[in-house]
Design a protein around this motif. Sequence first.
Motif, PDB file in Angstrom:
ATOM      1  N   THR A   1       0.801  -1.122   0.141  1.00 11.76           N
ATOM      2  CA  THR A   1       0.023   0.129   0.091  1.00 11.76           C
ATOM      3  C   THR A   1       0.948   1.193  -0.034  1.00 11.76           C
ATOM      4  O   THR A   1       1.814   1.250   0.656  1.00 11.76           O
ATOM      5  CB  THR A   1      -0.873   0.074   1.211  1.00 11.76           C
ATOM      6  N   THR A   2       0.348   2.121  -0.624  1.00 17.64           N
ATOM      7  CA  THR A   2       1.139   3.685  -0.735  1.00 17.64           C
ATOM      8  C   THR A   2       0.380   4.661  -0.401  1.00 17.64           C
ATOM      9  O   THR A   2      -0.851   4.875  -0.602  1.00 17.64           O
ATOM     10  CB  THR A   2       1.827   3.799  -2.296  1.00 17.64           C
ATOM     11  N   HIS A   3       0.765   5.302   0.487  1.00 20.31           N
ATOM     12  CA  HIS A   3       0.181   6.645   0.914  1.00 20.31           C
ATOM     13  C   HIS A   3       1.120   8.060   1.047  1.00 20.31           C
ATOM     14  O   HIS A   3       2.455   7.635   1.431  1.00 20.31           O
ATOM     15  CB  HIS A   3      -0.487   6.399   2.343  1.00 20.31           C
ATOM     16  N   LEU A   4       0.566   9.064   1.075  1.00 19.82           N
ATOM     17  CA  LEU A   4       1.360  10.257   1.392  1.00 19.82           C
ATOM     18  C   LEU A   4       1.263  10.499   2.854  1.00 19.82           C
ATOM     19  O   LEU A   4       0.451  10.070   3.526  1.00 19.82           O
ATOM     20  CB  LEU A   4       0.285  11.497   0.637  1.00 19.82           C
ATOM     21  N   GLY A   5       2.190  11.013   3.252  1.00 16.81           N
ATOM     22  CA  GLY A   5       2.690  11.104   4.734  1.00 16.81           C
ATOM     23  C   GLY A   5       2.171  12.541   5.186  1.00 16.81           C
ATOM     24  O   GLY A   5       1.644  13.239   4.419  1.00 16.81           O
ATOM     25  N   ASP A   6       2.353  12.773   6.493  1.00 18.13           N
ATOM     26  CA  ASP A   6       2.070  14.266   6.923  1.00 18.13           C
ATOM     27  C   ASP A   6       3.023  15.227   6.332  1.00 18.13           C
ATOM     28  O   ASP A   6       4.416  14.879   6.192  1.00 18.13           O
ATOM     29  CB  ASP A   6       2.162  14.228   8.354  1.00 18.13           C
ATOM     30  N   ILE A   7       2.636  16.227   5.919  1.00 18.98           N
ATOM     31  CA  ILE A   7       3.423  17.223   5.156  1.00 18.98           C
ATOM     32  C   ILE A   7       3.858  18.359   6.450  1.00 18.98           C
ATOM     33  O   ILE A   7       2.807  18.622   7.245  1.00 18.98           O
ATOM     34  CB  ILE A   7       2.690  17.984   3.878  1.00 18.98           C
ATOM     35  N   THR A   8       4.901  18.818   6.206  1.00 17.17           N
ATOM     36  CA  THR A   8       5.537  19.931   7.186  1.00 17.17           C
ATOM     37  C   THR A   8       5.708  21.232   6.424  1.00 17.17           C
ATOM     38  O   THR A   8       6.426  21.152   5.283  1.00 17.17           O
ATOM     39  CB  THR A   8       6.640  19.259   7.971  1.00 17.17           C
ATOM     40  N   ALA A   9       5.493  22.376   6.748  1.00 17.38           N
ATOM     41  CA  ALA A   9       5.644  23.366   6.140  1.00 17.38           C
ATOM     42  C   ALA A   9       5.951  24.622   7.238  1.00 17.38           C
ATOM     43  O   ALA A   9       5.227  24.587   8.171  1.00 17.38           O
ATOM     44  CB  ALA A   9       4.675  23.883   5.120  1.00 17.38           C
ATOM     45  N   GLY A  10       6.920  25.499   6.849  1.00 16.83           N
ATOM     46  CA  GLY A  10       7.131  26.690   7.867  1.00 16.83           C
ATOM     47  C   GLY A  10       8.095  27.429   7.299  1.00 16.83           C
ATOM     48  O   GLY A  10       8.544  27.812   6.212  1.00 16.83           O
ATOM     49  N   LEU A  11       8.871  28.162   8.395  1.00 16.17           N
ATOM     50  CA  LEU A  11       9.871  29.347   8.152  1.00 16.17           C
ATOM     51  C   LEU A  11      11.064  28.940   8.997  1.00 16.17           C
ATOM     52  O   LEU A  11      10.956  28.557  10.046  1.00 16.17           O
ATOM     53  CB  LEU A  11       9.337  30.471   8.512  1.00 16.17           C
ATOM     54  N   GLY A  12      12.294  29.287   8.675  1.00 16.26           N
ATOM     55  CA  GLY A  12      13.307  29.114   9.205  1.00 16.26           C
ATOM     56  C   GLY A  12      14.132  30.638   9.321  1.00 16.26           C
ATOM     57  O   GLY A  12      13.916  31.474   8.309  1.00 16.26           O
ATOM     58  N   PHE A  13      14.635  30.725  10.748  1.00 17.12           N
ATOM     59  CA  PHE A  13      14.829  32.198  11.093  1.00 17.12           C
ATOM     60  C   PHE A  13      16.598  32.055  11.271  1.00 17.12           C
ATOM     61  O   PHE A  13      16.814  31.319  12.201  1.00 17.12           O
ATOM     62  CB  PHE A  13      14.311  32.906  12.263  1.00 17.12           C
ATOM     63  N   GLN A  14      17.342  33.042  10.686  1.00 18.79           N
ATOM     64  CA  GLN A  14      18.894  32.906  11.052  1.00 18.79           C
ATOM     65  C   GLN A  14      19.025  34.146  11.748  1.00 18.79           C
ATOM     66  O   GLN A  14      18.887  35.275  11.325  1.00 18.79           O
ATOM     67  CB  GLN A  14      19.659  32.736   9.806  1.00 18.79           C
ATOM     68  N   PHE A  15      19.877  33.998  12.882  1.00 18.89           N
ATOM     69  CA  PHE A  15      20.296  34.965  13.731  1.00 18.89           C
ATOM     70  C   PHE A  15      21.841  35.323  13.641  1.00 18.89           C
ATOM     71  O   PHE A  15      22.171  36.595  13.865  1.00 18.89           O
ATOM     72  CB  PHE A  15      19.809  34.872  15.191  1.00 18.89           C
ATOM     73  N   LEU A  16      22.586  34.107  13.623  1.00 23.45           N
ATOM     74  CA  LEU A  16      24.023  34.243  13.520  1.00 23.45           C
ATOM     75  C   LEU A  16      24.495  33.609  12.191  1.00 23.45           C
ATOM     76  O   LEU A  16      24.142  32.478  11.736  1.00 23.45           O
ATOM     77  CB  LEU A  16      24.613  33.801  14.723  1.00 23.45           C
ATOM     78  N   TRP A  17      25.579  33.983  11.571  1.00 22.46           N
ATOM     79  CA  TRP A  17      26.168  33.391  10.435  1.00 22.46           C
ATOM     80  C   TRP A  17      27.693  33.005  11.261  1.00 22.46           C
ATOM     81  O   TRP A  17      28.299  34.065  11.606  1.00 22.46           O
ATOM     82  CB  TRP A  17      26.344  34.240   9.434  1.00 22.46           C
ATOM     83  N   GLU A  18      28.206  31.782  10.860  1.00 21.90           N
ATOM     84  CA  GLU A  18      29.415  31.617  11.373  1.00 21.90           C
ATOM     85  C   GLU A  18      30.587  32.365  10.799  1.00 21.90           C
ATOM     86  O   GLU A  18      30.600  32.668   9.586  1.00 21.90           O
ATOM     87  CB  GLU A  18      29.795  29.968  11.342  1.00 21.90           C
ATOM     88  N   GLN A  19      31.798  32.660  11.642  1.00 19.56           N
ATOM     89  CA  GLN A  19      32.870  33.039  11.022  1.00 19.56           C
ATOM     90  C   GLN A  19      34.205  32.190  11.465  1.00 19.56           C
ATOM     91  O   GLN A  19      34.213  31.461  12.319  1.00 19.56           O
ATOM     92  CB  GLN A  19      33.056  34.672  11.710  1.00 19.56           C
TER      93      GLN A  19
END
Length: 320
Positions: A109-127
């Motif tokens: 049997t084949t089924h679509l799973g639970d879909i996830t969607a949203g936003l990602g926020f970046q506060f620091l960038w590595e140096q």
Amino acid sequence: MKYFFLAYLLIPLRLLYPSNAPSCDFTPTFLGTLLEFDNVNENPRDISLFATLYAGGSYGIYDNKWGLTIDNSYGLISPEIFGYIGITKHIQAEFFIPIQTIFFHHHSTTHLGDITAGLGFQFLWEQKNNATPNLRLDLNAIFPTGKYDNLDPNFNVNDANGNGAYGGVITFVVDKSFYNIPCHPYNLSLNLSYTQYGKASVKGITAYGGSLTTKGTARPGSTILLNLATEYAFSKKYNFALDVTYAHTFSSKFHGITGKNPDGSMGPMFLASEDILSLTPAIEFIVLPNLGFYLGSSFSVIGRNTPSYATVNASISYTF
């Protein structure tokens, strides 16, 4: 059995260290491990797709005392796709779409799973020359598109691939690259996430157990997940990636009519808390800075009240 899936990862060192290897003076391309959350937001208007195909299955059940019983085995094929879309320097959109095919006792049997969607926020960038890491926060919603109730009795609940309830996931991501090993940069990433669900109306045989006459309301247990990830550069073109993942799911709740089986017995309910520790190693092949391929595996090491599993996988990552 699970160690079989690691055997093909023992790629000859000659491939990883070719005779015409580039100079050690290079900036590594780390595409991300198979399970970690994105460690750096995409640039505005950039789109990154990460597609994985898993093949394998479950070969047993971990009981309440962390013991393994070889039982209820099934096979699976599961394609998954992650998408990341840069909006601004600090914000990106994200989505995850899974599909699962289950093979159990000559049925599939084949089924679509639970879909996830949203936003990602970046506060620091590595140096590179100081201790500043990448620091991100992901906020995602879970949509109950997976199969979770009115399950087929022929699959012994193995055809469930959803929870039936809307949910929310908050994830903290800390990531840092290191250059203290000559010619072999590496990175370390820590993901800590918490998932909370609402209620799900259930009927018949469900992901929570029951029987054909079950009817009521279930609330999936919340989940705490910790993922430690690393990527190690063998050379400019080859990396080793590893995820060490631990997840604890609190007990689910059910209110309603449990129902009875045709023989008069009560339909079993699967509401206990769960734990699982897994490893996901892979080899990354860097074709271009925006294109890479993976060959890997994923398997459970130990668990409680949850199926054991082992899979092999192939992935592609592309940014455009």
